[in-house]
Enzyme design. Structure first.
Site, PDB file in Angstrom:
ATOM      1  N   GLU A 274       0.823  -0.997   0.002  1.00 37.53           N
ATOM      2  CA  GLU A 274      -0.057  -0.137  -0.035  1.00 37.53           C
ATOM      3  C   GLU A 274       0.926   0.992  -0.079  1.00 37.53           C
ATOM      4  OE1 GLU A 274      -2.391  -0.169   3.446  1.00 37.53           O
ATOM      5  OE2 GLU A 274      -3.413  -2.212   2.994  1.00 37.53           O
ATOM      6  N   PRO A 275       1.738   1.466  -1.019  1.00 42.80           N
ATOM      7  CA  PRO A 275       2.426   2.605  -0.794  1.00 42.80           C
ATOM      8  C   PRO A 275       1.958   3.908  -1.289  1.00 42.80           C
ATOM      9  CG  PRO A 275       2.776   1.492  -2.848  1.00 42.80           C
ATOM     10  CD  PRO A 275       1.843   0.640  -2.272  1.00 42.80           C
ATOM     11  N   GLY A 276       2.234   4.883  -0.559  1.00 46.28           N
ATOM     12  CA  GLY A 276       1.604   6.170  -0.773  1.00 46.28           C
ATOM     13  C   GLY A 276       2.757   6.978  -1.019  1.00 46.28           C
ATOM     14  N   ARG A 277       3.451   7.577   0.044  1.00 44.48           N
ATOM     15  CA  ARG A 277       4.360   8.650  -0.345  1.00 44.48           C
ATOM     16  C   ARG A 277       5.851   8.145  -1.325  1.00 44.48           C
ATOM     17  NH1 ARG A 277       5.891  11.853   4.249  1.00 44.48           N
ATOM     18  NH2 ARG A 277       4.912   9.925   5.561  1.00 44.48           N
ATOM     19  N   ARG A 313       2.206  19.911   6.585  1.00 50.99           N
ATOM     20  CA  ARG A 313       3.284  19.101   7.140  1.00 50.99           C
ATOM     21  C   ARG A 313       4.489  19.833   7.914  1.00 50.99           C
ATOM     22  NH1 ARG A 313       6.402  16.180   5.062  1.00 50.99           N
ATOM     23  NH2 ARG A 313       5.966  14.185   6.052  1.00 50.99           N
ATOM     24  N   CYS A 343      -3.107  33.492  10.375  1.00 52.67           N
ATOM     25  CA  CYS A 343      -3.011  34.103  11.589  1.00 52.67           C
ATOM     26  C   CYS A 343      -2.544  33.226  12.710  1.00 52.67           C
ATOM     27  CB  CYS A 343      -4.168  35.029  11.746  1.00 52.67           C
ATOM     28  SG  CYS A 343      -4.567  36.045  10.654  1.00 52.67           S
ATOM     29  N   GLU A 344      -1.546  32.501  12.643  1.00 52.02           N
ATOM     30  CA  GLU A 344      -0.791  31.758  13.776  1.00 52.02           C
ATOM     31  C   GLU A 344       0.469  31.954  13.541  1.00 52.02           C
ATOM     32  OE1 GLU A 344      -2.187  28.145  14.588  1.00 52.02           O
ATOM     33  OE2 GLU A 344      -4.396  28.222  13.757  1.00 52.02           O
TER      34      GLU A 344
HETATM   35  N1  LLP Z   1      -1.851   1.940   4.498  1.00 51.11           N
HETATM   36  C1  LLP Z   1      -2.345   2.540   5.440  1.00 51.11           C
HETATM   37  C2  LLP Z   1      -3.230   1.315   6.370  1.00 51.11           C
HETATM   38  C3  LLP Z   1      -1.817   3.648   6.005  1.00 51.11           C
HETATM   39  O1  LLP Z   1      -2.446   4.141   7.228  1.00 51.11           O
HETATM   40  C4  LLP Z   1      -0.978   4.578   5.219  1.00 51.11           C
HETATM   41  C5  LLP Z   1      -0.691   5.818   5.609  1.00 51.11           C
HETATM   42  C6  LLP Z   1      -0.612   3.907   4.001  1.00 51.11           C
HETATM   43  C7  LLP Z   1      -0.806   2.647   3.696  1.00 51.11           C
HETATM   44  C8  LLP Z   1       0.389   4.680   3.289  1.00 51.11           C
HETATM   45  O2  LLP Z   1       1.525   5.081   3.910  1.00 51.11           O
HETATM   46  P1  LLP Z   1       3.058   5.852   3.198  1.00 51.11           P
HETATM   47  O3  LLP Z   1       3.466   4.843   2.024  1.00 51.11           O
HETATM   48  O4  LLP Z   1       2.564   7.002   2.404  1.00 51.11           O
HETATM   49  O5  LLP Z   1       3.993   5.963   3.988  1.00 51.11           O
HETATM   50  N2  LLP Z   1       0.301  12.605   7.063  1.00 51.11           N
HETATM   51  C9  LLP Z   1       1.615  12.057   7.369  1.00 51.11           C
HETATM   52  C10 LLP Z   1       1.584  10.667   7.005  1.00 51.11           C
HETATM   53  C11 LLP Z   1       0.453   9.836   7.398  1.00 51.11           C
HETATM   54  C12 LLP Z   1       0.376   8.216   6.853  1.00 51.11           C
HETATM   55  C13 LLP Z   1      -0.814   7.611   7.408  1.00 51.11           C
HETATM   56  N3  LLP Z   1      -1.010   6.633   6.857  1.00 51.11           N
HETATM   57  C14 LLP Z   1       2.588  12.860   6.549  1.00 51.11           C
HETATM   58  O6  LLP Z   1       2.367  13.749   5.938  1.00 51.11           O
HETATM   59  O7  LLP Z   1       3.896  12.375   6.808  1.00 51.11           O
END
Ligand code: LLP
Length: 412
Positions: A274-277, A313, A343-344
């Site tokens: 489940e890659p996001g970042r 972030r 305004c913070e």
């Molecule tokens: N799967 C699940 C169940 C998750 O909760 C997350 C992220 C991912 C996959 C994807 O994770 P990644 O590959 O992107 O690391 N807002 C924070 C990051 C929050 C991540 C939440 N969960 C930031 O800006 O660093």
């Protein structure tokens, strides 16, 4: 891959000068590079080529339909955490059968929506959730596909807000009670047990915690197999880190090699990621324009038109994002705080940052803004949310219009 590079002193996104986008679309604006977004998606496919796998892009990191379409085109799936993300994923053309649904607080309504859509599986995080899912599926005369999200109690070495696999966190189930819950689920006619899941945190910079978590999951998987459960999916979540500053995240090949070795001991199971970042993080910059320079109590400020509502972030996690002048000026560097109009005092994009002297009107690019940038933006201070632009080669198009004042009051 770095597609945001200088050419003749001008910062580009692929073949397009960022200054041209600012002139056409205004600022603040998120500028995504198609190449930078699809590169990691394709690398992931190649890295896991020889084992059964499914890449489920984490929609929460970047959710524009134009980006989701690129994921869908590759036959990849999505990791979602809400009914809204399901709606987006389907609108973006993703196949419901490749969607996994995580999250500690799924509502009955969201479950029903995902059941009617026919998603791949629910990653269930509590006994209460399992009971509601069974009840909902029963009422709909459907069988809910289920994995339990295990909390492996592994320290990912990440920021405390994004470490999710420690035993005292709100996420997942400890392996012991999970074992019992699996047996219960297996006997439930409304549920179909399909797999195991975990997600231990975000922006991980070593592979060891992933492998430690995977090992714990594997032990549980083997026990469950022995107990006669027919498991199909082994979902290791997301979390692979990227380079914002000087970090050295592990190469994908190292991560893949470790996981492939582990999966060899689990024949018949498909690896889900489940890659996001890793995919979206370096795919975009937030382009802002300098409004003023000022000095207070010995501190120098560059006031820009982008703020914490656009990119939360830095304020929220103290995250570092590189900031580059869009036009190289050759002016001397001075140390400044780059701040927004909100305004913070917590409204900053960078603190104590050496930057070439910046004048009103100058454009700055906040780098690495693709993940958790636009998706975490808000209307705080009644600021319309930024536009989003997608660059492809030497062309660009607006993939989300800048919000208007009317958008701000819609529904009131
Ligand atoms: N799967 C699940 C169940 C998750 O909760 C997350 C992220 C991912 C996959 C994807 O994770 P990644 O590959 O992107 O690391 N807002 C924070 C990051 C929050 C991540 C939440 N969960 C930031 O800006 O660093």
């Amino acid at each position: 891959m770095n597609v945001f590079e200088y050419r003749a002193g001008q910062l580009m996104a692929e073949g397009v000068p960022l200054a041209d986008i600012a002139a056409a679309v205004g600022t603040p604006v998120y500028v995504y590079s198609r190449a930078a977004f699809v590169g990691p998606l394709d690398e992931l496919e190649a890295a896991f080529d020889h084992i059964p796998h499914l890449v489920c892009f984490s929609v929460k990191s970047a959710a524009n339909l134009a980006l989701l379409k690129l994921v869908a085109e590759r036959g990849q799936g999505a990791d979602i955490v809400s009914g809204g993300e399901l709606f987006r994923a389907l609108k973006g053309g993703l196949a419901a059968g490749r969607v996994v649904f995580s999250g500690v607080g799924k509502t009955g309504r969201e479950m029903a929506e995902a059941l009617s859509a026919g998603i791949l599986m629910f990653n269930v995080e509590s006994a209460g959730e399992l009971a509601l899912l069974s009840e909902t599926a029963g009422r709909m005369k459907l069988k809910a596909p289920v994995a339990l999200r295990i909390n492996p109690d592994v320290d990912p070495g990440a920021h405390p807000y994004v470490a999710t696999g420690l035993k005292e966190s709100k996420f997942g189930l400890a392996p012991e009670p999970a074992g019992e819950l699996y047996l219960k689920a297996a006997r439930d006619p409304n549920l179909e047990v399909l797999g195991l899941a975990c997600h231990i945190g975000s922006q991980l910079l070593t592979t060891a915690p992933f492998l430690a978590a995977a090992e714990k999951l594997k032990n549980l998987a083997l026990k469950l197999k022995e107990a006669g459960l027919g498991l199909k999916y082994f979902d290791l979540g997301g979390g692979l880190g990227i380079r914002y500053r000087e970090e050295s995240p592990p190469p994908l090949t190292e991560y893949a090699a470790g996981l492939k070795k582990l999966m060899a001991g689990l024949p018949g199971l498909t690896l889900v990621l489940e890659p996001g970042r890793y995919v979206s993080g370096n795919s975009a910059v937030l382009l802002v324009r300098t409004l003023y320079r000022k000095e207070n109590g010995g501190r120098r400020f560059v006031v820009v038109d982008g703020a914490m509502n656009d990119l939360a972030r830095p304020s929220l996690y103290g995250s570092y994002h590189r900031i580059l002048p869009v036009r190289r000026s050759g002016r001397p560097e001075i140390t400044v705080d780059v701040v927004g109009p909100i305004c913070e005092s917590g409204d900053f994009l960078a603190k104590d940052r050496p930057l070439p002297e910046t004048e009103a009107g100058d454009l700055l690019a906040v780098m690495g803004a693709g993940a958790y940038g636009f998706t975490m933006s808000s209307n705080y201070n009644a600021r319309p949310r930024a536009a989003e632009v997608l660059v492809d080669g030497d062309r660009f198009r607006v993939v989300r219009a800048r919000e208007t004042y009317e958008d701000l009051v819609r529904g009131e």
